[in-house]
Motif scaffolding. Structure first.
Motif, PDB file in Angstrom:
ATOM      1  N   SER A 186       0.826  -1.200   0.000  1.00 11.63           N
ATOM      2  CA  SER A 186       0.000   0.000   0.000  1.00 11.63           C
ATOM      3  C   SER A 186       0.866   1.257   0.000  1.00 11.63           C
ATOM      4  O   SER A 186       0.677   2.170  -0.813  1.00 11.63           O
ATOM      5  CB  SER A 186      -0.910  -0.026   1.226  1.00 11.63           C
ATOM      6  OG  SER A 186      -1.435   1.251   1.468  1.00 11.63           O
ATOM      7  N   TYR A 229      -8.260 -12.141  -4.714  1.00 10.08           N
ATOM      8  CA  TYR A 229      -8.696 -10.904  -4.029  1.00 10.08           C
ATOM      9  C   TYR A 229      -7.477 -10.138  -3.512  1.00 10.08           C
ATOM     10  O   TYR A 229      -7.374  -8.929  -3.658  1.00 10.08           O
ATOM     11  CB  TYR A 229      -9.588 -11.230  -2.826  1.00 10.08           C
ATOM     12  CG  TYR A 229     -11.033 -11.528  -3.125  1.00 10.08           C
ATOM     13  CD1 TYR A 229     -11.664 -11.044  -4.263  1.00 10.08           C
ATOM     14  CD2 TYR A 229     -11.783 -12.286  -2.223  1.00 10.08           C
ATOM     15  CE1 TYR A 229     -13.003 -11.321  -4.508  1.00 10.08           C
ATOM     16  CE2 TYR A 229     -13.119 -12.567  -2.454  1.00 10.08           C
ATOM     17  CZ  TYR A 229     -13.734 -12.080  -3.594  1.00 10.08           C
ATOM     18  OH  TYR A 229     -15.052 -12.362  -3.810  1.00 10.08           O
ATOM     19  N   GLN A 230      -6.575 -10.868  -2.864  1.00 14.50           N
ATOM     20  CA  GLN A 230      -5.378 -10.213  -2.305  1.00 14.50           C
ATOM     21  C   GLN A 230      -4.635  -9.447  -3.401  1.00 14.50           C
ATOM     22  O   GLN A 230      -4.199  -8.322  -3.204  1.00 14.50           O
ATOM     23  CB  GLN A 230      -4.461 -11.267  -1.682  1.00 14.50           C
ATOM     24  CG  GLN A 230      -3.215 -10.700  -1.030  1.00 14.50           C
ATOM     25  CD  GLN A 230      -2.141 -11.771  -0.869  1.00 14.50           C
ATOM     26  OE1 GLN A 230      -1.659 -12.359  -1.834  1.00 14.50           O
ATOM     27  NE2 GLN A 230      -1.788 -12.044   0.364  1.00 14.50           N
ATOM     28  N   THR A 275      -5.786  -8.421  -6.443  1.00 16.25           N
ATOM     29  CA  THR A 275      -6.490  -7.403  -7.224  1.00 16.25           C
ATOM     30  C   THR A 275      -7.138  -6.333  -6.363  1.00 16.25           C
ATOM     31  O   THR A 275      -7.329  -5.208  -6.820  1.00 16.25           O
ATOM     32  CB  THR A 275      -7.580  -8.036  -8.096  1.00 16.25           C
ATOM     33  OG1 THR A 275      -8.500  -8.741  -7.247  1.00 16.25           O
ATOM     34  CG2 THR A 275      -6.974  -9.012  -9.096  1.00 16.25           C
ATOM     35  N   ARG A 276      -7.495  -6.685  -5.138  1.00 15.07           N
ATOM     36  CA  ARG A 276      -8.107  -5.683  -4.247  1.00 15.07           C
ATOM     37  C   ARG A 276      -7.050  -5.060  -3.353  1.00 15.07           C
ATOM     38  O   ARG A 276      -7.148  -3.919  -2.946  1.00 15.07           O
ATOM     39  CB  ARG A 276      -9.194  -6.324  -3.373  1.00 15.07           C
ATOM     40  CG  ARG A 276     -10.589  -6.299  -3.985  1.00 15.07           C
ATOM     41  CD  ARG A 276     -10.662  -7.062  -5.279  1.00 15.07           C
ATOM     42  NE  ARG A 276     -12.024  -7.087  -5.817  1.00 15.07           N
ATOM     43  CZ  ARG A 276     -12.319  -7.505  -7.031  1.00 15.07           C
ATOM     44  NH1 ARG A 276     -11.364  -7.932  -7.839  1.00 15.07           N
ATOM     45  NH2 ARG A 276     -13.563  -7.503  -7.447  1.00 15.07           N
ATOM     46  N   ASP A 317      -6.614   3.885  -0.286  1.00 23.67           N
ATOM     47  CA  ASP A 317      -7.048   3.785  -1.677  1.00 23.67           C
ATOM     48  C   ASP A 317      -5.869   3.461  -2.566  1.00 23.67           C
ATOM     49  O   ASP A 317      -4.993   4.301  -2.745  1.00 23.67           O
ATOM     50  CB  ASP A 317      -7.596   5.144  -2.142  1.00 23.67           C
ATOM     51  CG  ASP A 317      -9.014   5.374  -1.682  1.00 23.67           C
ATOM     52  OD1 ASP A 317      -9.797   4.415  -1.709  1.00 23.67           O
ATOM     53  OD2 ASP A 317      -9.327   6.521  -1.316  1.00 23.67           O
ATOM     54  N   ARG A 335      -4.578   0.737  -6.063  1.00 22.69           N
ATOM     55  CA  ARG A 335      -4.623  -0.442  -6.925  1.00 22.69           C
ATOM     56  C   ARG A 335      -3.262  -0.553  -7.567  1.00 22.69           C
ATOM     57  O   ARG A 335      -2.615   0.460  -7.817  1.00 22.69           O
ATOM     58  CB  ARG A 335      -5.671  -0.277  -8.043  1.00 22.69           C
ATOM     59  CG  ARG A 335      -7.122  -0.267  -7.588  1.00 22.69           C
ATOM     60  CD  ARG A 335      -7.542  -1.619  -7.067  1.00 22.69           C
ATOM     61  NE  ARG A 335      -8.965  -1.628  -6.741  1.00 22.69           N
ATOM     62  CZ  ARG A 335      -9.870  -2.326  -7.425  1.00 22.69           C
ATOM     63  NH1 ARG A 335      -9.498  -3.059  -8.450  1.00 22.69           N
ATOM     64  NH2 ARG A 335     -11.134  -2.294  -7.079  1.00 22.69           N
ATOM     65  N   TRP A 363      -5.652  -6.930 -12.701  1.00 17.78           N
ATOM     66  CA  TRP A 363      -5.986  -5.518 -12.561  1.00 17.78           C
ATOM     67  C   TRP A 363      -5.044  -4.758 -13.459  1.00 17.78           C
ATOM     68  O   TRP A 363      -3.839  -4.913 -13.318  1.00 17.78           O
ATOM     69  CB  TRP A 363      -5.856  -4.989 -11.113  1.00 17.78           C
ATOM     70  CG  TRP A 363      -6.501  -3.639 -11.069  1.00 17.78           C
ATOM     71  CD1 TRP A 363      -7.824  -3.367 -10.840  1.00 17.78           C
ATOM     72  CD2 TRP A 363      -5.869  -2.375 -11.363  1.00 17.78           C
ATOM     73  NE1 TRP A 363      -8.058  -2.019 -10.983  1.00 17.78           N
ATOM     74  CE2 TRP A 363      -6.886  -1.383 -11.307  1.00 17.78           C
ATOM     75  CE3 TRP A 363      -4.576  -1.973 -11.698  1.00 17.78           C
ATOM     76  CZ2 TRP A 363      -6.619  -0.029 -11.550  1.00 17.78           C
ATOM     77  CZ3 TRP A 363      -4.310  -0.623 -11.949  1.00 17.78           C
ATOM     78  CH2 TRP A 363      -5.326   0.338 -11.865  1.00 17.78           C
ATOM     79  N   GLN A 385     -13.761 -15.943  -6.648  1.00 13.24           N
ATOM     80  CA  GLN A 385     -13.258 -14.576  -6.437  1.00 13.24           C
ATOM     81  C   GLN A 385     -13.288 -13.782  -7.746  1.00 13.24           C
ATOM     82  O   GLN A 385     -13.937 -12.742  -7.830  1.00 13.24           O
ATOM     83  CB  GLN A 385     -11.837 -14.623  -5.862  1.00 13.24           C
ATOM     84  CG  GLN A 385     -11.787 -15.319  -4.491  1.00 13.24           C
ATOM     85  CD  GLN A 385     -10.413 -15.277  -3.840  1.00 13.24           C
ATOM     86  OE1 GLN A 385      -9.564 -14.454  -4.168  1.00 13.24           O
ATOM     87  NE2 GLN A 385     -10.183 -16.172  -2.894  1.00 13.24           N
ATOM     88  N   ASP A 417     -16.496 -12.292  -9.324  1.00 11.81           N
ATOM     89  CA  ASP A 417     -17.010 -10.941  -9.051  1.00 11.81           C
ATOM     90  C   ASP A 417     -16.699 -10.008 -10.218  1.00 11.81           C
ATOM     91  O   ASP A 417     -17.554  -9.228 -10.652  1.00 11.81           O
ATOM     92  CB  ASP A 417     -16.357 -10.361  -7.788  1.00 11.81           C
ATOM     93  CG  ASP A 417     -16.859 -11.037  -6.524  1.00 11.81           C
ATOM     94  OD1 ASP A 417     -17.689 -11.960  -6.626  1.00 11.81           O
ATOM     95  OD2 ASP A 417     -16.404 -10.629  -5.433  1.00 11.81           O
ATOM     96  N   ASP A 418     -15.449 -10.072 -10.689  1.00 10.16           N
ATOM     97  CA  ASP A 418     -15.055  -9.189 -11.789  1.00 10.16           C
ATOM     98  C   ASP A 418     -15.773  -9.571 -13.080  1.00 10.16           C
ATOM     99  O   ASP A 418     -16.147  -8.707 -13.881  1.00 10.16           O
ATOM    100  CB  ASP A 418     -13.538  -9.246 -12.002  1.00 10.16           C
ATOM    101  CG  ASP A 418     -12.789  -8.462 -10.929  1.00 10.16           C
ATOM    102  OD1 ASP A 418     -13.382  -7.514 -10.366  1.00 10.16           O
ATOM    103  OD2 ASP A 418     -11.622  -8.795 -10.653  1.00 10.16           O
TER     104      ASP A 418
END
Lengths: 85, 370, 279, 195
Positions: free
Chosen positions: B94, B116-117, B119-120, B126, B128, B286, B312, B315-316
């Protein structure tokens, strides 16, 4: 309490001072003391008495970088420059 | 030994390390963990010869910190682990993203449960970052080199999502340095620290909050909005995918990474049976190639989402298709006793069977694929 | 403590002559020291009155300048009150996460061995959350200088117990004073690091008075010189006042530091040229 | 659709028999001959004593298979203990090379022609007692023409780490002895079967 003539002097940036008083006990000849004057932020300010040696201890312990230290070429020159405030 | 352009049989780990070195990577740091370990071994053996450094870090926390420092000086640097170790790195991921430090991070994952880890992001705030998922050693060689280019191009971290099969499968490959910068020139690294501007009033501070020198206040709102705007530009520019047999497909299988290779083998058999099945393979997870998926799925009766986890990526897929085509999960949790992700789902015939069910509108079994 | 502290008691009718301090003297003189330290972009900062961290910063920057390293220094800064000082430091900086500065400095040094690498960390940063990183960086003998500003509390959160808080010290989460049975013992990080083979120079200083500040400077000079000689890991721990986090008047900070923290974290050089002092 | 010929070879045995080395020698040899190659070794939790398997895919064009295959053209059974899950993967028209010296009872039924070989005895006679897996490889190569013996020997040399160089000569003898135990090409690898 008698004071030796000044061999040095300091300029104090009063606007930056936060009145922490660390300079007072740090001064070897004990010529700094707190005054009743306050700066724009309301902090009480130190003042300098005759007898400064220009050793720079105040500069070393000031967290707010308020001191500039001068060594006088002729002892007691400070008296002639400013007189009594 | 220097990076060889000769075609050689190489395990994925070795090929990726060689590709990274060919791309100019000169720093690597890591902590051993299967199936990431061999990547660390190869960097440890090779980087000193290249004038670089590889450190066996005391933890994944330290590994990413070291890569962070190396990259902040302008060097091409990388780190990695498996998903579990990546969890420890998320705080740094991050901060690194928000400090706009270009590093490459390898997740030699134990299966696909880290979608998820990846791409999220498991970190705070905030952010990506780019995620690329190769399906083969050969593709990993290219993607690894491209990752370093993209990292510098955008001043942004790039995560490469590999797995046990990418790390351990050997393929005959040649590692030739790929020139991306001629077509897509890189900006100068005039933000990196080298100490030279100290005392000039123009010294630098690589930081994640918009701290500016010579002024007391910080403006994280402006700083982070600019980052968000950059991420929007990345999202528009860097979508990658492969679409096969989508022109006439009635069923579209969506799969990423090595699992897509099994889907590809399954589709070969299904096509031989006369079933019109296509494959859509997101290469960038992503940014997710949503518009391309919409186009690929346009004529389909059904979309089958194949992933080796509890669901997972679906969702996308669903977000992209927005209900326009029914989406059926045909994957599931599937690993081996050691947890390395070598599950029974990794079987082209089994996948063909599940795709056949989806094709004919039959119910696809759910639960563990054992 | 000085009896002159009663500020309201002095002023106009005082027989002693007050020297003006608003402008430099007009007579022949020599400037001995300027307001702001070397390598600063501005003199103002938002740290609390009586804080010891700017005192340490001044010595760090002056040392870098005096050693001719101004254009070769890279600082890696952790998370604490001192992080705010980054806006005035005119050297290249990398802002690290809480505790991670030694690792970040390691990576930077490996890629820029010609640079002088230093970290700036607090006790919460280095000895709590980042303990393993500083120990491993030291054990590897990384040729970097880690600088610890140790005031025995998390100053930024408002005065909470850290791994260096001394027994009996009152903090917001050891309100009756740190009790070994409840809170464990403080870690003497300098002593711990000095015992590692990878360390070349280890010293602990204190900025509670002018002599202590001057000693701090000597230790910093020696640590940086050790790095420039390529001796390996160097470490300077600097005890600093945090009157806000200690819940005492600013003027009592130096005395409290010397008497309480200084009694446990003893000042002096612990290792020079890779050899334990007195060992 | 690709017209490439793609040959999947499954190896199975017990950890410590040299299965991974032999599979690697095959993959290296095929790479030397300019083939597309993919290989993956897998083994159980124990380094020695547990199952050890490998998949090698060799093709004369881009490989379509995944790293683990559902169907295979050949199997090399260095030990039959873990052969059971391998057997149903074999296609008709392929070949199964077995060390019959280690057979405990009968081998599970499977498609493909059986090529039994007294590999353990041949290895012992070649004064390479630990290299039965390479005897099987030599025989397999000779029976299929998938790779030449020269390429296998070069692959063997390439595969051995420096601390194992002393085994090069005995391993080479094992390869040669295996090849010599087979009369000739019985299952040509590069001839396309009728659909």
């Amino acid at each position: 309490m008698s004071r030796a003539p000044s061999r040095g002097t300091v300029v104090i940036d009063a606007a930056r001072c936060k009145g922490c008083e660390l300079c007072i006990p740090a001064c070897p000849p004990r010529v700094l003391r707190m005054s009743a004057r306050r700066n724009a932020s309301g902090y009480l300010l130190p003042e300098l008495l005759e007898g400064c040696t220009g050793c720079g201890a105040c500069l070393l312990v000031c967290p707010d970088f308020c001191f500039e230290v001068y060594q006088l070429d002729a002892p007691d020159a400070a008296k002639t420059t400013g007189g009594i405030a | 030994m220097t990076a060889s352009t000769e075609r050689r049989l190489m395990e994925g780990s070795e090929a990726i390390a060689e590709a990274a070195i060919a791309a100019g990577c000169r720093f690597f740091s890591g902590y051993p963990m299967t199936p990431f370990t061999e990547l660390l071994e190869h960097f440890a053996r090779r980087l000193p010869d290249e004038g670089g450094a590889c450190i066996n870090a005391e933890s994944e926390l330290e590994a990413i910190g070291q890569a962070w420092g190396a990259a902040a000086t302008g060097a091409r640097a990388a780190t990695g682990s498996t998903g579990q170790g990546l969890s420890l790195m998320q705080e740094s991921m991050s901060e690194i993203t928000r400090a706009e430090i270009p590093i490459v991070v390898f997740n030699m994952a134990r299966g696909q449960g880290d979608y998820y880890q990846a791409t999220r992001g498991g970190g705070h705030g905030d952010y990506r970052h780019i995620v690329l998922a190769p399906e083969s050693v050969g593709e990993a060689v290219r993607i690894t080199q491209e990752a370093f280019h993209l990292a510098d191009r955008w001043r942004h971290p790039v995560l490469i999502y590999g797995d046990y099969l990418i790390a351990h499968t050997a393929e005959a490959v040649s590692i030739e340095p790929i020139d991306f910068a001629t077509k897509d020139p890189l900006p100068p690294k005039d933000w990196a620290v080298d100490g030279r501007l100290g005392g000039t009033g123009r010294s630098r501070n690589v930081n994640p909050i918009g701290m500016e020198k010579g002024s007391k206040g910080i403006d994280p709102n402006r700083f982070w909005q600019a980052l968000s705007d950059k991420e929007d530009r990345i999202a528009a520019a860097e979508q990658r995918w492969e679409a096969i047999g989508t022109e006439d497909a009635e069923l579209l299988i969506v799969a990423f990474g090595t699992l897509a290779r099994f889907a590809r083998a399954a589709i070969r058999d299904l096509r031989a049976e006369g079933l019109r099945v296509g494959l859509f393979r997101p290469i960038s997870l992503w940014p997710f190639p949503s518009e391309a998926l919409v186009r690929a799925a346009a004529g389909c009766r059904r979309v089958a989402c194949l992933e080796q986890n509890a669901g997972q990526m679906i969702d996308d897929v669903r977000l992209a298709l927005l209900g326009s085509v029914p989406v059926v999960p045909i994957g599931g949790i599937s690993t081996d006793p050691a947890g390395f992700g070598i599950g029974a789902l990794l079987d082209a015939e089994r996948i063909a069977g599940r795709a056949r069910d989806a094709y004919h509108g039959r119910e696809v079994p759910r639960g563990v694929v054992a | 403590m000085s009896g002159d502290r009663d500020a309201e008691g002095v002023g106009a009718g005082d027989p002693l002559r007050v020297v003006p301090t608003d402008a430099p003297p007009s007579g022949a003189c020599r400037r001995k020291g300027s307001f702001t330290p070397s390598l600063t972009l501005m003199g103002e900062h938002d740290l609390c009155p009586g804080c010891g961290e700017p005192l340490a910063l001044r010595q760090i920057l002056d040392s870098i300048e005096a050693l001719g390293q101004a254009q070769r220094a890279i600082g890696v800064v952790g998370i604490g009150c001192y992080t705010a000082l980054t806006s005035l430091m005119d050297v290249d900086l990398i802002q690290a996460l809480h505790g991670r500065a030694p690792s970040v400095a390691t990576g930077a040094k490996r890629m820029r061995p010609e640079c002088l690498l230093f970290t700036l960390q607090g006790d919460g940063d280095m000895v709590n959350e980042g303990l393993q990183e500083v120990i491993h960086t030291a054990a590897r003998g990384e040729n970097v200088t880690c600088i610890l500003l140790n005031n025995g509390v998390f100053g930024e959160t408002g005065g909470h117990m850290t791994a260096t808080t001394v027994l009996g010290q009152r903090t917001k989460n050891s309100i009756e004073g740190r009790d070994a049975r409840l809170h464990g013992h403080p870690i003497l990080i300098g002593d711990l690091l000095a015992r590692l083979d990878g360390t070349a120079y280890v010293a602990r200083a204190s900025v509670h008075d002018a002599a202590g500040v001057a000693r701090t400077r000597r230790f910093l000079d020696r640590a940086f010189t050790s790095q420039l000689k390529g001796q390996g890991f160097s470490f300077v721990e600097i005890l600093t006042m945090c009157p806000t986090g200690w819940f005492i008047p600013t003027a009592e900070g130096p005395g409290y530091l010397d008497r309480e923290l200084g009694a446990v974290h003893e000042v002096g050089e612990l290792k020079k040229d890779g050899v334990l002092v007195g060992g | 659709m690709s017209t490439a010929i793609e040959r999947e070879i499954l190896w199975t045995g017990i950890g410590g028999q040299g299965v991974q080395l032999a599979a690697k020698v095959l993959a290296l040899a095929a790479t030397r001959e300019g083939r597309e190659v993919m290989s993956l070794g897998t083994y159980g939790g124990t380094m020695r004593g547990g199952n050890t398997d490998a998949t090698v895919v060799v093709a004369d064009g881009p490989i379509q298979s995944a790293p683990m295959v559902s169907r295979a053209w050949a199997a090399i059974v260095v030990h039959p203990r873990f052969f059971e899950p391998v057997a149903p993967k074999l296609r008709a028209g392929g070949i199964v090379v077995v060390d019959e010296d280690l057979l405990e009872g009968t081998l599970p039924a499977c498609a493909g022609a059986r090529l039994p070989l007294a590999a353990t005895r041949i290895a012992r006679e070649a004064e390479a007692p630990k290299a039965a897996a390479l005897v099987l490889l030599g025989a397999f190569a000779q029976a299929t023409g998938l790779v030449g013996l020269d390429a296998l020997e070069a692959g063997l040399e390439e595969s051995l780490p420096s601390y194992r160089r002393q085994t090069l000569e005995s391993n080479r003898r094992a390869l040669q002895a295996g090849a010599a135990a087979v009369p000739g090409v019985s299952h040509p690898a590069w001839r396309k079967e009728a659909a």
